[in-house]
Design a protein around this motif. Structure first.
Motif, PDB file in Angstrom:
ATOM      1  N   ILE A 115       0.839  -1.205   0.000  1.00  0.00           N
ATOM      2  CA  ILE A 115       0.000   0.000   0.000  1.00  0.00           C
ATOM      3  C   ILE A 115       0.875   1.256   0.000  1.00  0.00           C
ATOM      4  O   ILE A 115       0.611   2.226  -0.738  1.00  0.00           O
TER       5      ILE A 115
ATOM      6  N   ASN B 268       2.491   1.836  -3.383  1.00  0.00           N
ATOM      7  CA  ASN B 268       1.513   2.346  -4.341  1.00  0.00           C
ATOM      8  C   ASN B 268       1.286   3.838  -4.149  1.00  0.00           C
ATOM      9  O   ASN B 268       1.124   4.588  -5.129  1.00  0.00           O
TER      10      ASN B 268
ATOM     11  N   CYS C 276      -4.180   0.722  -6.545  1.00  0.00           N
ATOM     12  CA  CYS C 276      -4.050  -0.590  -5.918  1.00  0.00           C
ATOM     13  C   CYS C 276      -4.783  -1.654  -6.732  1.00  0.00           C
ATOM     14  O   CYS C 276      -5.840  -1.401  -7.300  1.00  0.00           O
ATOM     15  N   SER C 277      -4.202  -2.854  -6.756  1.00  0.00           N
ATOM     16  CA  SER C 277      -4.816  -3.978  -7.453  1.00  0.00           C
ATOM     17  C   SER C 277      -5.870  -4.621  -6.556  1.00  0.00           C
ATOM     18  O   SER C 277      -6.189  -4.111  -5.476  1.00  0.00           O
TER      19      SER C 277
ATOM     20  N   ARG D 182      -3.158  -8.604  -3.797  1.00  0.00           N
ATOM     21  CA  ARG D 182      -2.237  -7.942  -2.865  1.00  0.00           C
ATOM     22  C   ARG D 182      -1.908  -8.849  -1.693  1.00  0.00           C
ATOM     23  O   ARG D 182      -0.758  -8.920  -1.244  1.00  0.00           O
TER      24      ARG D 182
ATOM     25  N   ASP E  89       2.152  -2.340  -7.197  1.00  0.00           N
ATOM     26  CA  ASP E  89       1.228  -3.081  -8.058  1.00  0.00           C
ATOM     27  C   ASP E  89       1.397  -2.663  -9.516  1.00  0.00           C
ATOM     28  O   ASP E  89       0.425  -2.442 -10.244  1.00  0.00           O
TER      29      ASP E  89
END
Length: 272
Positions: A105, A108, A115-116, A121, A195
């Motif tokens: 996190i 990112n 975020c994916s 994740r 990500d």
């Protein structure tokens, strides 16, 4: 000289960013939550392979500030594997992955990446946690047990000159190799955390900075706690917890700063 001045100017400009006031604290919080089960997990693995818990304790006392190692050592059980321990093993591993999940996190946010999916994740966080556990186990076996293994080999070979030569090489290389391994793992975590595909060469400066600064910061903080700090005056019996929190926040801040250095270098190279 000019490159060093440019680098430190970049570091100070990164420190002034608003996210540097938020992200290190977030990462430290989740890392503290994962630290206790991670240490207990390593202790369980050590006991399963008949590795003395006292050696784990000695390694932690050498690697960490005294008050921090004493706090964490209370969670090392030294029990072998059974059904209950296996259940604990799995739950602790998932809980410990919260620290790496927070790394994802944080990265990112630093790289300005969306975020994916949550499941993706979480799987990546478990993989990163597995890498960290392997690193800790390697550091236990090589720096801690290397001397014992060498002594055992010498006793069985009756001080064979070839074994003695290999032992000399080992004594010279064990700490540099350990530091290099730490660097490579930090570089790997920096590379796979976002990500989005990040080229490994863009994480070199940040990984070097984090590795060196972690070692220096831990030594300085250990000296400060042992010589000047009197946390017990203000916090009493929970002073050791405060020391742990401050130390983890310090390392988290350095980790995020190294990540921000990487992101800055990546953006510069993309522009060029």
């Amino acid at each position: 000289m000019e490159q060093a001045r440019t680098f430190f100017h970049k570091v100070f400009s990164i420190i002034k960013r608003p996210e540097m006031r938020i992200l290190p604290g977030q990462l430290a919080f989740f890392f503290v939550l994962s630290l206790v089960p991670l240490i207990a997990l390593v202790g369980t693995i050590a006991a399963s392979f008949n590795i003395s818990v006292s050696s784990l304790e000695e390694a932690m006392k050498v690697a960490l500030p005294v008050d921090i190692s004493n706090t964490l050592l209370t969670y090392v059980s030294g029990k072998g594997l059974n059904f209950n321990i296996i259940i604990f093993f799995l739950s602790a591993f998932i809980l410990a992955s919260n620290g790496c999940h927070s790394m994802i996190i944080t990265s990112n946010e630093i790289y300005k990446i969306e975020c994916s999916q949550v499941l993706k994740r979480r799987m990546k966080a478990i993989l990163m946690t597995f890498i960290l556990v392997l690193l800790v186990v390697f550091l236990l076996i090589v720096p801690v047990y290397g001397d014992s293994i060498l002594s055992l080999a010498l006793s069985y070979t009756r001080n064979d000159p070839r074994v003695m030569f290999l032992g000399t090489i080992y004594q010279i290389l064990k700490y540099p190799v350990s530091i290099i391994l730490i660097y490579l793992n930090i570089k790997l975590l920096y590379t796979i955390a976002p990500d989005k595909s990040i080229k490994a060469h863009t994480t070199t400066y940040g990984a070097i900075f984090t590795t060196i600064t972690w070692v220096i910061a831990t030594e300085i903080y250990s000296f400060y706690v042992a010589t000047f700090a009197n946390y017990d005056i203000f916090y009493g019996s929970i002073s050791s917890i405060i020391i742990l929190l401050v130390w983890v926040y310090l390392l988290s801040y350095i980790f995020v700063l190294g990540m921000a250095i990487n992101a800055g270098d990546r953006n510069t190279k993309e522009i060029n």
